[in-house]
Design an enzyme around this catalytic site. Structure first.
Site, PDB file in Angstrom:
ATOM      1  N   ASN A  32       0.795  -1.336  -0.216  1.00  0.00           N
ATOM      2  CA  ASN A  32       0.330   0.096   0.092  1.00  0.00           C
ATOM      3  C   ASN A  32       0.839   0.698   0.066  1.00  0.00           C
ATOM      4  O   ASN A  32       1.469   1.538   1.309  1.00  0.00           O
ATOM      5  CB  ASN A  32      -0.836   0.344   1.024  1.00  0.00           C
ATOM      6  CG  ASN A  32      -1.693   1.027   1.978  1.00  0.00           C
ATOM      7  OD1 ASN A  32      -1.912   1.644   0.665  1.00  0.00           O
ATOM      8  ND2 ASN A  32      -2.200   1.952   2.648  1.00  0.00           N
ATOM      9  N   TRP A  33       0.808   2.150  -0.964  1.00  0.00           N
ATOM     10  CA  TRP A  33       1.923   2.977  -1.291  1.00  0.00           C
ATOM     11  C   TRP A  33       1.261   4.263  -0.628  1.00  0.00           C
ATOM     12  O   TRP A  33       2.110   5.143  -0.717  1.00  0.00           O
ATOM     13  CB  TRP A  33       2.524   2.963  -2.763  1.00  0.00           C
ATOM     14  CG  TRP A  33       3.223   2.041  -3.047  1.00  0.00           C
ATOM     15  CD1 TRP A  33       4.241   1.236  -2.037  1.00  0.00           C
ATOM     16  CD2 TRP A  33       3.777   2.249  -4.761  1.00  0.00           C
ATOM     17  NE1 TRP A  33       5.177   0.405  -2.962  1.00  0.00           N
ATOM     18  CE2 TRP A  33       4.942   1.116  -4.571  1.00  0.00           C
ATOM     19  CE3 TRP A  33       4.020   3.214  -5.589  1.00  0.00           C
ATOM     20  CZ2 TRP A  33       6.030   1.034  -5.668  1.00  0.00           C
ATOM     21  CZ3 TRP A  33       4.886   2.666  -6.737  1.00  0.00           C
ATOM     22  CH2 TRP A  33       5.724   1.426  -7.090  1.00  0.00           C
ATOM     23  N   LYS A  34       0.021   4.121  -0.469  1.00  0.00           N
ATOM     24  CA  LYS A  34      -0.487   5.499   0.077  1.00  0.00           C
ATOM     25  C   LYS A  34       0.129   6.383  -0.891  1.00  0.00           C
ATOM     26  O   LYS A  34      -0.185   6.731  -1.959  1.00  0.00           O
ATOM     27  CB  LYS A  34       0.183   5.941   1.549  1.00  0.00           C
ATOM     28  CG  LYS A  34      -0.184   4.120   2.844  1.00  0.00           C
ATOM     29  CD  LYS A  34       0.015   4.601   4.367  1.00  0.00           C
ATOM     30  CE  LYS A  34       0.529   3.062   4.674  1.00  0.00           C
ATOM     31  NZ  LYS A  34       0.476   3.164   6.400  1.00  0.00           N
ATOM     32  N   HIS A  48      -9.320   1.479   4.194  1.00  0.00           N
ATOM     33  CA  HIS A  48      -8.052   1.594   5.584  1.00  0.00           C
ATOM     34  C   HIS A  48      -8.683   2.407   6.469  1.00  0.00           C
ATOM     35  O   HIS A  48      -8.914   2.919   6.340  1.00  0.00           O
ATOM     36  CB  HIS A  48      -7.057   2.235   4.621  1.00  0.00           C
ATOM     37  CG  HIS A  48      -5.957   2.078   4.925  1.00  0.00           C
ATOM     38  ND1 HIS A  48      -5.203   2.474   6.000  1.00  0.00           N
ATOM     39  CD2 HIS A  48      -5.097   1.154   4.808  1.00  0.00           C
ATOM     40  CE1 HIS A  48      -4.307   2.490   5.938  1.00  0.00           C
ATOM     41  NE2 HIS A  48      -3.749   1.501   5.627  1.00  0.00           N
ATOM     42  N   GLU A  88      -7.111   4.946   7.384  1.00  0.00           N
ATOM     43  CA  GLU A  88      -6.280   6.442   7.013  1.00  0.00           C
ATOM     44  C   GLU A  88      -7.773   6.946   6.778  1.00  0.00           C
ATOM     45  O   GLU A  88      -8.327   8.237   6.674  1.00  0.00           O
ATOM     46  CB  GLU A  88      -5.364   6.747   6.428  1.00  0.00           C
ATOM     47  CG  GLU A  88      -3.771   5.974   7.271  1.00  0.00           C
ATOM     48  CD  GLU A  88      -3.045   5.722   6.455  1.00  0.00           C
ATOM     49  OE1 GLU A  88      -2.682   5.593   5.293  1.00  0.00           O
ATOM     50  OE2 GLU A  88      -1.893   5.012   7.041  1.00  0.00           O
ATOM     51  N   GLU A 137      -5.928  -5.542   9.893  1.00  0.00           N
ATOM     52  CA  GLU A 137      -5.012  -4.204  10.991  1.00  0.00           C
ATOM     53  C   GLU A 137      -5.256  -2.894  11.910  1.00  0.00           C
ATOM     54  O   GLU A 137      -5.537  -2.417  11.871  1.00  0.00           O
ATOM     55  CB  GLU A 137      -5.039  -3.425   9.740  1.00  0.00           C
ATOM     56  CG  GLU A 137      -4.488  -3.655   8.047  1.00  0.00           C
ATOM     57  CD  GLU A 137      -4.011  -2.700   6.862  1.00  0.00           C
ATOM     58  OE1 GLU A 137      -2.325  -3.391   6.989  1.00  0.00           O
ATOM     59  OE2 GLU A 137      -3.932  -1.713   6.584  1.00  0.00           O
ATOM     60  N   GLY A 143       2.365   2.027  10.726  1.00  0.00           N
ATOM     61  CA  GLY A 143       3.213   2.626  10.250  1.00  0.00           C
ATOM     62  C   GLY A 143       3.977   3.415  11.683  1.00  0.00           C
ATOM     63  O   GLY A 143       4.066   4.303  11.021  1.00  0.00           O
ATOM     64  N   SER A 158       3.230  -2.545  10.436  1.00  0.00           N
ATOM     65  CA  SER A 158       4.554  -2.558  10.354  1.00  0.00           C
ATOM     66  C   SER A 158       4.772  -4.117   9.997  1.00  0.00           C
ATOM     67  O   SER A 158       6.215  -4.421  10.633  1.00  0.00           O
ATOM     68  CB  SER A 158       4.865  -1.936  11.929  1.00  0.00           C
ATOM     69  OG  SER A 158       4.342  -1.133  11.886  1.00  0.00           O
ATOM     70  N   GLY A 166       2.602  -1.028   4.197  1.00  0.00           N
ATOM     71  CA  GLY A 166       2.742   0.294   4.063  1.00  0.00           C
ATOM     72  C   GLY A 166       4.490   0.782   3.561  1.00  0.00           C
ATOM     73  O   GLY A 166       4.948   0.139   2.261  1.00  0.00           O
ATOM     74  N   GLY A 167       5.032   0.918   4.349  1.00  0.00           N
ATOM     75  CA  GLY A 167       6.062   1.681   4.857  1.00  0.00           C
ATOM     76  C   GLY A 167       7.555   0.794   4.169  1.00  0.00           C
ATOM     77  O   GLY A 167       8.394   1.236   2.795  1.00  0.00           O
TER      78      GLY A 167
HETATM   79  C1  PEP Z   1      -0.541   0.679   5.950  1.00  0.00           C
HETATM   80  O1  PEP Z   1      -0.825   1.576   5.124  1.00  0.00           O
HETATM   81  O2  PEP Z   1      -1.464  -0.906   5.114  1.00  0.00           O
HETATM   82  C2  PEP Z   1       0.214  -0.634   6.037  1.00  0.00           C
HETATM   83  C3  PEP Z   1       0.215  -1.404   7.112  1.00  0.00           C
HETATM   84  O3  PEP Z   1       1.369   0.535   7.055  1.00  0.00           O
HETATM   85  P1  PEP Z   1       2.882   0.321   7.467  1.00  0.00           P
HETATM   86  O4  PEP Z   1       3.161  -1.343   6.719  1.00  0.00           O
HETATM   87  O5  PEP Z   1       3.552   1.115   7.217  1.00  0.00           O
HETATM   88  O6  PEP Z   1       2.779  -0.152   8.980  1.00  0.00           O
END
Ligand code: PEP
Length: 259
Positions: free
Chosen positions: A13-15, A99, A101, A171, A177, A217, A238-239
């Protein structure tokens, strides 16, 4: 994970990260690094504006390109939004829905998530439905009840046949994040509970066919342990999906389980 009954999916998930040219550079770098037969679906979800460039840049690789959100209406006066049919028209198959966010910053609720799931399925998209509790909710001891409510509301009106085309991503909000990952036991417990819920609301064959991902994460170091859990069928990342080496390491960790 259990490859016999369901797909393993490693989804990034590049956001709101990377321009189209940065996406092309990422594609050129990662393509030669990918395992030939990963045994899992590899997916990168990104801002809709970059999808055509990404599809071009990733051509010839097994990485699929997905979207991060969509509207539930097919068309109309919804400035800035993207409809499911617009995604399928350019060859998109996966879309992230709900999501945390989107829930936090754009007012998405369990009810709008349900409408989006309906619209995605009707258009032939596979929704990746995100659910998860806040730290406060976990500490209050209501995680199971909350997750059951989120999942059942999101899937209200979805038939068993359709459920096989839905992916669920657990999640925990406190892990997104933050660098704080749920332990593999915590993540397995919730993912296992979600599968039990699907078994009760549908049937055992349907429940075992649904891919349930963990997100929060997940990174190159902890992926292998999380992915070894029986009810964790992949990751929403994500990251760590923004860095080629880390994303490849996570894909390799998925490939190594039950290989
Ligand atoms: C996400 O954005 O769905 C996510 C899990 O981010 P991260 O891996 O950065 O925690």
């Amino acid at each position: 994970m259990n490859r016999k009954y369901r797909k393993t999916i490693i989804a990034g998930n590049w956001k709101m990260n990377k321009t189209a040219s940065e996406t092309a550079a990422f594609a050129n770098e990662i393509k030669p690094m990918l395992p030939k037969n990963p045994g899992c679906e590899m997916l990168l979800c990104m801002p809709a504006v970059n999808i055509p460039a990404a599809q071009k840049a990733f051509k010839g690789s097994k990485i699929r390109i997905g979207a991060e959100t969509m509207h539930y209406e097919a068309s109309g006066a919804f400035t800035g939004e993207v409809a499911a049919g617009m995604l399928t028209d350019i060859g998109v198959k996966y879309v992230i829905i709900g999501h945390s966010e989107r829930r936090q910053y754009y007012g998405e609720t369990d009810l709008t998530v349900n409408k989006k799931v309906r619209a995605a399925l009707d258009a032939g998209l596979t929704p990746i439905v995100c659910v998860g509790e806040s730290l406060e909710q976990r500490e209050l001891g209501v995680t199971d009840e909350l997750l059951a409510y989120q999942v059942m509301t999101a899937l209200s009106g979805v038939s068993s046949q359709e459920l096989r085309h839905v992916v669920i991503a657990y999640e925990p909000i406190w892990a997104i994040g933050t660098g704080k990952t749920a332990t593999s036991e915590q993540a397995q417990e919730v993912c296992g509970n979600i599968r039990t819920l699907l078994r009760k609301s549908n049937d055992a064959r349907t429940a075992r066919a649904v891919s349930i991902l963990y997100g929060g994460s997940m990174n190159a170091k902890n992926a292998a342990e999380l992915l070894r859990m029986p009810d964790i069928d992949g990751g929403l990342i994500g990251g760590a999906s923004l860095k080629t080496a880390d994303f490849v390491t996570i894909i390799e960790a998925a490939a190594a389980v039950e290989a």
